[in-house]
Design a protein around this motif. Structure first.
Motif, PDB file in Angstrom:
ATOM      1  N   THR A 113       0.834  -1.197   0.000  1.00 48.01           N
ATOM      2  CA  THR A 113       0.000   0.000   0.000  1.00 48.01           C
ATOM      3  C   THR A 113       0.870   1.249   0.000  1.00 48.01           C
ATOM      4  O   THR A 113       0.609   2.209  -0.726  1.00 48.01           O
ATOM      5  CB  THR A 113      -0.903   0.000   1.242  1.00 48.01           C
ATOM      6  OG1 THR A 113      -1.411  -1.309   1.419  1.00 48.01           O
ATOM      7  CG2 THR A 113      -2.039   0.944   1.085  1.00 48.01           C
ATOM      8  N   ALA A 114       1.921   1.219   0.817  1.00 52.57           N
ATOM      9  CA  ALA A 114       2.788   2.389   0.905  1.00 52.57           C
ATOM     10  C   ALA A 114       3.463   2.657  -0.438  1.00 52.57           C
ATOM     11  O   ALA A 114       3.620   3.804  -0.846  1.00 52.57           O
ATOM     12  CB  ALA A 114       3.834   2.173   1.988  1.00 52.57           C
ATOM     13  N   TYR A 129       0.098   3.224  -3.194  1.00 58.97           N
ATOM     14  CA  TYR A 129      -0.861   4.314  -3.016  1.00 58.97           C
ATOM     15  C   TYR A 129      -0.249   5.535  -2.366  1.00 58.97           C
ATOM     16  O   TYR A 129      -0.691   6.656  -2.612  1.00 58.97           O
ATOM     17  CB  TYR A 129      -2.081   3.823  -2.243  1.00 58.97           C
ATOM     18  CG  TYR A 129      -2.844   2.779  -3.017  1.00 58.97           C
ATOM     19  CD1 TYR A 129      -3.537   3.146  -4.178  1.00 58.97           C
ATOM     20  CD2 TYR A 129      -2.846   1.443  -2.655  1.00 58.97           C
ATOM     21  CE1 TYR A 129      -4.206   2.203  -4.926  1.00 58.97           C
ATOM     22  CE2 TYR A 129      -3.515   0.503  -3.397  1.00 58.97           C
ATOM     23  CZ  TYR A 129      -4.196   0.883  -4.531  1.00 58.97           C
ATOM     24  OH  TYR A 129      -4.849  -0.042  -5.279  1.00 58.97           O
ATOM     25  N   ALA A 130       0.765   5.332  -1.504  1.00 67.56           N
ATOM     26  CA  ALA A 130       1.412   6.500  -0.931  1.00 67.56           C
ATOM     27  C   ALA A 130       2.581   6.901  -1.806  1.00 67.56           C
ATOM     28  O   ALA A 130       3.077   8.010  -1.709  1.00 67.56           O
ATOM     29  CB  ALA A 130       1.878   6.193   0.478  1.00 67.56           C
TER      30      ALA A 130
END
Lengths: 658, 316
Positions: free
Chosen positions: A629-630, A633-634
């Motif tokens: 996710t990091a 999406y980040a």
């Protein structure tokens, strides 16, 4: 547009064209090849140096080109004596291709030449349809395609290797279409076009005449005559008499089949087990077929004669596959008056010595069975030897063989034996065919080669009907039990090695594998006929297949395949991010233990669900999903490799210890 | 006290503060933590909130609590059929001593406005409110007056009660970032509710956790929440699906898409994250889009279609 034909692209065209032509090299006269090579060289020199090409700017050369074209027509016409067949057509195509190369200038020329090169590939299959040919031609197709890729790549930025790779990919992508077209394209019951007359000029094999000395040629040949695949266990080697043409008539030197045995077949009596098998016969250009002696069920391809020989409806000009049933132990009692007469006929005033000998035996013991035994004893006692290199028999061949040379092979024995029997009043005939065969244990079938060709005799005994008598077996029993190899002298380099050495065993294993591949190729690719296509569809549950529905199926299949291919390529373009691929691998691992991620399920929710069901995995799964996710999406500048390593190491089987 | 710590704008700290705020509010509005958080998200996103529910489930209390805890001014306005625009925005009155007109500010000049039963007023009155919501300013007799910041409208309407009402048209529903329904409380929450004292009086005991300035900072911080390309792909896929799905009368507007993304960003911030994940979008989407969509088949609840929409669109 014309500027695009750079020397490199030209070289591509010329090389691929030459590659496509290469297998034909041995099939033309040297002159034609030389002319072709000269024309290609001329064009190449014109591209890299100042050698003038025969364009309209150089009128003399241009006229020379026209003359050359006319001359090519004339020479080829004369050389092939006006016969417009396969060879002449190909020679003409080659000559004109060479001339076309001279004109190679515009974009259109490149395309015309490339497509002619593709056609040239097809022409190779008029001569050979073997696996190596197919493989070589596949490579040539890739090369021609690569040449087109090169020509079409903007500013020719593609490297040679990249061209070949792209062409290879394209050909690979076309493979499913090729298979679909192969399976579904309507097969016509006969050949689509007749092969020209000269197609079988060099084929060896048995013929329906036998002149003493002829089988020698076959005896040296390793070529495959046919293959036979039994439904169950094959019969023992000594029973493997493959019946070919039966010879009735002789002029004292040559034996012919004649028409005596061509009456309608009468049923035979089976006295032993019946074997069902499939024969894959190599083309030999004649009508006769081979079957294990004696055939009880001829199937629908073959027709049986009264003398138990088999014929096809048409000359066998391509590999023929047919099914038969045979009973090696049988009784054939039918003997018509014509047959009896033919089976006793001897040529006028020939073989006086043999006739005298036979009459002498007959006076001593008139019983036919005893006469047979007496004749076989004669071969045994008089020191006859079996040899594939017998002395010449220029005069009365039978008398010379029986009373002077005492050396010969199956033909000599069979012919002389039948002469002796007929002279003694016992109806007899010569049967030609093959004996034995080599068992290929890779694919469980028998290979019968030309060197297995054999001839034996049959006599009619009143109490038993036609009985096979093989006088060769008396002289050389190993000919039958070990095969002809045991009698052949050192001809192959391997023959000087110990027959049982590992090298020989490995060599045998390799040849068996190779032949098995060829067999499957012949069976499934070349032998894919209208009947097999029909059978395939019947087995798939379709019946009443006609050409229209086949075309429909073909169109449908092609549409589906092209669509699927497009979809795959489209998808492949979308999912190229290694991060997404790594995550997909991770999801795949979990899916195998039943924790499939729904397409709409986010990574966080998925990790929570997995952690809830598999507490033992929760730490790892949470870590991976947080990192993913990091990264995704980040878009934090974190270590992608770490995630990939974690996913690679991730195992769903691990359980917590406590 | 807690107010100063907000200045250290780390997203994790924001998450902690919001959690504390929700915990505080949870003492007043029992068993509604998730809706409280969503309402806060709407506030942080700078959008307006539509509460659609039966009377007496705590709509007004929710609005009060939010205002109190955020340290914002609060006004309540009951909409009736005879409500005039001037009753909302205010009017100019001639001041005799000073010989000048003086603006008499209406209830809209506040930071949190509870517009109760907004569908009872005439469209004229409704549009006065909606203009204020959209423009963050009001025009009184040709002069524009900016509204205080932050400006947060909580409108309520009763979905069952249709007689003598003027339902908001879709174009105006579109102005509300989210629509929430509180629903009946859970049995345990209701038990506590029945046992305890009046919620309004409890409210006075609470200390604000935020103030107006902090809230404005938070609203600005929403813009800094990171949105990655794959997430934009996802939002676009959702919008595209709503436009292609034949079960909706019409698809989501670009404004709805912008609102969805903003709500998702605010939700991420409220949860203490500096980036949006697909789950954020999925969480806020039903609240953001359900009131903007209409089912072609009136028998099918839009909420079910929205659930289907979420399940049909794969996360890229």
């Amino acid at each position: 547009m014309t500027a695009r034909l750079t020397p490199t692209t030209l070289l591509w065209c010329l090389v691929t064209l030459t590659l496509a032509l290469l297998p034909h090299a041995g099939r033309f006269s040297i002159g034609l090849l030389a002319v072709f090579a000269l024309l290609v060289t001329w064009r190449w020199l014109g591209a890299i140096s100042r050698v003038p090409l025969p364009t309209r700017d150089h009128l003399v050369l241009w006229i020379f080109k026209q003359v050359l074209a006319l001359a090519a027509f004339l020479v080829i016409y004369i050389h092939y004596r006006g016969q417009i067949g396969r060879d002449a057509g190909l020679a003409l195509l080659t000559a004109l291709l060479g001339l076309k190369v001279l004109e190679l200038e515009s974009e259109r020329d490149v395309y015309v030449l490339s497509f002619l090169a593709y056609f040239l590939v097809v022409t190779n299959f008029f001569y050979s349809q073997s696996v190596p040919t197919a493989l070589y031609m596949l490579a040539v197709v890739v090369a021609i395609t690569a040449s087109l890729v090169r020509f079409n790549s903007a500013l020719e930025t593609f490297s040679h290797f990249a061209c070949l790779r792209l062409a290879g990919t394209m050909v690979a992508q076309a493979t499913p279409l090729m298979i679909a077209a192969f399976l579904l394209f309507p097969r016509l019951p006969g050949p689509l076009w007749g092969l020209p007359q000269d197609a079988f000029s060099g084929v060896t094999g048995l013929s329906d005449t036998m002149t003493i000395g002829e089988i020698t040629r076959l005896g040296a040949s390793d070529e495959i005559a046919f293959r036979a695949q039994f439904d169950g266990i094959p019969p023992r080697a000594a029973d493997l008499y493959w019946r070919g043409p039966v010879l009735w008539d002789t002029d004292g030197r040559t034996w012919r089949a004649g028409a005596s045995g061509h009456g309608p077949a009468t049923p035979i009596i089976k006295l032993g087990p019946v074997y069902a098998y499939t024969v894959l016969l190599e083309p030999h250009g004649e009508r006769w077929l081979l079957g294990l002696d004696a055939v009880t069920n001829v199937g629908d391809t073959a027709r049986a004669h009264a003398d138990l020989s088999l014929v096809a409806r048409n000359p066998v000009k391509k590999r023929l596959r047919y099914r038969l049933e045979s009973a090696p132990v049988y009784a054939a009692r039918a003997l018509s008056a014509t047959e009896r007469a033919a089976a006793l006929t001897l040529p006028y005033a020939r073989h006086p010595k043999a006739l005298a000998l036979a009459r002498q035996w007959r006076v001593a013991n008139p019983a036919p069975a005893a006469l047979v035994a007496r004749a076989l004893d004669y071969y045994r006692e008089q020191g006859f030897v079996y040899t594939l290199l017998p002395p010449a028999l220029p005069r009365d061949s039978v008398d010379q063989f029986l009373f002077e040379t005492h050396a010969g092979f199956c033909e000599h024995y069979a012919a002389s034996f039948v002469v002796l029997m007929r002279a003694a009043g016992v109806p007899a005939r010569v049967v030609t065919g093959y004996q034995g065969g080599e068992f290929n244990d890779v694919s469980d079938y028998l290979v019968i080669r030309q060197r297995d060709a054999h001839a034996w005799a049959e006599v009619y005994l009143p109490e038993r009907g036609w009985v096979r008598v093989d006088p060769t077996a008396v002289v050389a029993p190993s000919r039958l039990s070990l095969g002809i190899d045991s009698l052949r002298t050192a001809r192959t380099p391997l023959a000087i090695l110990d027959r049982n050495s590992t090298a020989v065993a490995a060599w045998r294993q390799m040849t068996a594998l190779w032949d098995a591949a060829n067999f499957q190729w012949a069976q499934w690719v070349l032998g894919y006929s209208a009947q097999r296509q029909f059978a395939l569809f019947t087995s798939l549950g379709f019946d009443a297949i006609d050409i229209a529905s086949l075309m429909f199926a073909l169109t449908g299949a092609l549409a589906i395949l092209v669509g699927a291919l497009a979809l795959v390529m489209f998808r492949a373009r979308e999912v190229r991010d290694p991060l997404v691929l790594a995550y997909a691998r991770f999801c795949g691992k979990l899916a195998r233990v039943g924790l499939t991620r729904a397409p709409h399920e986010g990574p966080v929710a998925y990790a929570e669900r997995v952690a809830a069901t598999r507490a033992d995995l929760s730490v790892e799964v949470t870590r991976i999903s947080q990192l993913y996710t990091a990264l995704r999406y980040a878009e934090l500048p974190l270590n992608r490799a770490l995630l990939e390593r974690l996913i690679r190491k991730f195992k769903t089987t691990r359980r917590s210890g406590g | 006290m807690a107010i100063s710590s907000f200045k250290a704008k780390s997203t994790a700290a924001v998450g902690d503060q919001i959690t504390r705020l929700v915990a505080q509010a949870g003492q007043i509005i029992l068993g509604q933590d998730e809706n409280l958080k969503l309402a806060l998200t709407c506030l942080v996103a700078g959008g307006h909130l539509l509460l659609e529910d039966l009377p007496g489930v705590g709509k007004t209390t929710l609005a009060h609590t939010l205002a109190r805890l955020s340290g914002l001014e609060f006004q309540r306005l009951q909409f009736t059929s005879d409500l005039l625009p001037a009753d909302i925005v205010g009017t100019s009155i001639y001041h005799r001593e000073r010989h000048a007109f003086e603006l008499h500010q209406g209830p809209v000049f506040t930071q949190v406005l509870l517009a109760d039963e907004v569908n009872r007023a005439t469209p004229r009155a409704q549009s006065a409110l909606l203009e204020a919501m959209e423009e963050q300013q009001v025009s009184i007799e040709g002069k524009t007056h900016p509204l205080p910041r932050p400006f947060f409208v909580i409108a309520t309407q009763n979905p069952r009660d249709q007689i003598g009402t003027y339902p908001l048209p879709e174009s105006q529903l579109d102005r509300f970032l989210m629509r929430l329904s509180l629903g009946y409380p859970a049995p345990s929450a209701e038990r506590e509710l029945l046992r305890g004292q009046d919620r309004r009086s409890l409210l006075a005991t609470l200390d604000p956790v935020l103030d107006a300035a902090t809230l404005c900072q938070l609203q600005a911080q929403v813009d800094t929440v990171h949105v990655a390309e794959p997430l934009l792909d996802y939002v676009q896929a959702l919008l595209k699906y709503s436009r292609h799905d034949v079960e909706f009368v019409q698809g989501l507007s670009p404004r709805a898409g912008m609102g969805l993304l903003r709500a998702a960003r605010a939700w991420a911030l409220v949860n203490g994250r500096g980036h949006v994940v697909p789950e954020d979008v999925q969480r806020v989407l039903p609240k953001v889009v359900t009131h903007r969509l209409q089912a072609l088949d009136l028998a099918v609840p839009v909420s079910r279609l929205v659930t289907r929409l979420l399940e049909a669109v794969a996360i890229p």
